[in-house]
Design an enzyme around this catalytic site. Structure first.
Site, short mmCIF file in Angstrom:
data_model
loop_
_atom_site.label_atom_id
_atom_site.label_comp_id
_atom_site.label_asym_id
_atom_site.label_seq_id
_atom_site.Cartn_x
_atom_site.Cartn_y
_atom_site.Cartn_z
N ASP A 21 0.86 -1.18 0.00
CA ASP A 21 0.00 0.00 0.00
C ASP A 21 0.90 1.23 0.00
O ASP A 21 2.12 1.14 0.25
CB ASP A 21 -0.90 -0.05 1.25
CG ASP A 21 -1.76 1.18 1.39
OD1 ASP A 21 -2.32 1.65 0.39
OD2 ASP A 21 -1.86 1.69 2.53
N ASP A 33 -0.23 5.20 0.95
CA ASP A 33 -0.50 6.10 2.08
C ASP A 33 -0.62 5.33 3.38
O ASP A 33 -1.37 4.35 3.47
CB ASP A 33 -1.80 6.87 1.83
CG ASP A 33 -1.69 7.82 0.65
OD1 ASP A 33 -1.24 8.95 0.84
OD2 ASP A 33 -2.06 7.40 -0.47
N ASP A 56 -2.15 -0.54 5.78
CA ASP A 56 -2.61 -0.01 7.07
C ASP A 56 -4.12 0.13 7.18
O ASP A 56 -4.65 0.19 8.28
CB ASP A 56 -1.99 1.37 7.31
CG ASP A 56 -2.59 2.43 6.38
OD1 ASP A 56 -2.55 2.22 5.14
OD2 ASP A 56 -3.09 3.46 6.87
#
Length: 242
Positions: free
Chosen positions: A20, A22, A197
């Site tokens: 991922d 961000d 996240d």
């Protein structure tokens, strides 16, 4: 809720790595354009590409075009828009059954809602629209109610994320992107490892586990399909550079 162990140093041996962006490779910022990309990120991605024989991809909710404005050019694979866009390192796009974009009037409606409430930010995407409330956390419930109402009226999917709610057509997820990449010869027969996240990354964790690999959650402990956890973006960088 039992905490998860950190990923072992050897987890990437023989693996295919899906990252991922961000909250994983870069710290979250108040607005999508305000992120700071570490100067060493390009070199890190290049080293990982060499170590893994090219089996590495960024899998993000951002569009590929947006990712390219922030990332150096490491010549690796990308998936954008939560799995709706997939491009291999050589530039070839994987064929997906892409939904049509949103009716432009929906983006106008979301923008009007944001303009009427200080701190909200509407972000138009190629295949959706997002409403950020990081600068107005007290608006979380109002944002969720509004976006869910729009989704019901227009038969759209609601995607909840970290201080953001997104509307998108029914279609692919980050897990679908992982499965699509893993069907390609360069990724085939490797063990997928997905690092992310956000709630949107749970699809990636589930896909990796289903293919014999594992997910790595970044940030605070929470219920998750991941098998391992790293506490921060800085911890991810340290692990990737071991």
């Amino acid at each position: 809720m039992a905490d998860l162990p950190p990923p072992p140093p050897g987890l990437l041996d023989g693996a295919a790595l899906f990252l991922d962006f961000d909250g994983t490779l870069v710290e979250l910022a108040e607005t999508p354009d305000a992120i700071h990309v570490p100067a060493e990120l390009g070199a890190t991605l290049a080293r990982l590409k060499a170590r893994l024989g090219g089996r590495i991809a960024i899998v993000s909710g951002r569009s590929i075009e947006d990712l390219e404005t922030h990332l150096p050019r490491p010549a690796i694979a990308f998936s954008g828009s939560h799995g709706l866009e997939i491009r291999l390192a050589g530039g070839d796009a994987l064929p997906l059954s892409l939904p049509v974009g949103l009716d432009p009037r929906i983006a106008v409606e979301v923008a009007a809602f944001a303009d009427a409430r200080p701190g909200l930010l509407a972000e138009a995407k190629p295949l959706g629209v997002a409403l950020h409330y990081r600068l107005a956390p007290g608006e979380a419930d109002a944002v969720a109610r509004f976006m869910e109402g729009v989704a019901r009226r227009h038969d759209l999917r609601v995607q909840h994320g970290n201080m953001v709610v997104e509307l998108r057509p029914e279609g692919a997820t980050k897990g679908d992107a992982v499965r699509a990449f893993m069907s390609e010869p360069i990724f085939a027969d490797a063990r997928p490892v997905f690092v992310g996240d956000d709630l949107t990354d749970e699809h990636g964790f589930e896909a990796a586990a289903g293919l014999g690999g594992a997910g790595v959650l970044v940030g605070p402990a929470r219920p998750t399909a991941a098998a391992y956890r790293l506490g921060s973006v800085a911890a991810v960088a340290r692990w990737l550079n071991q």
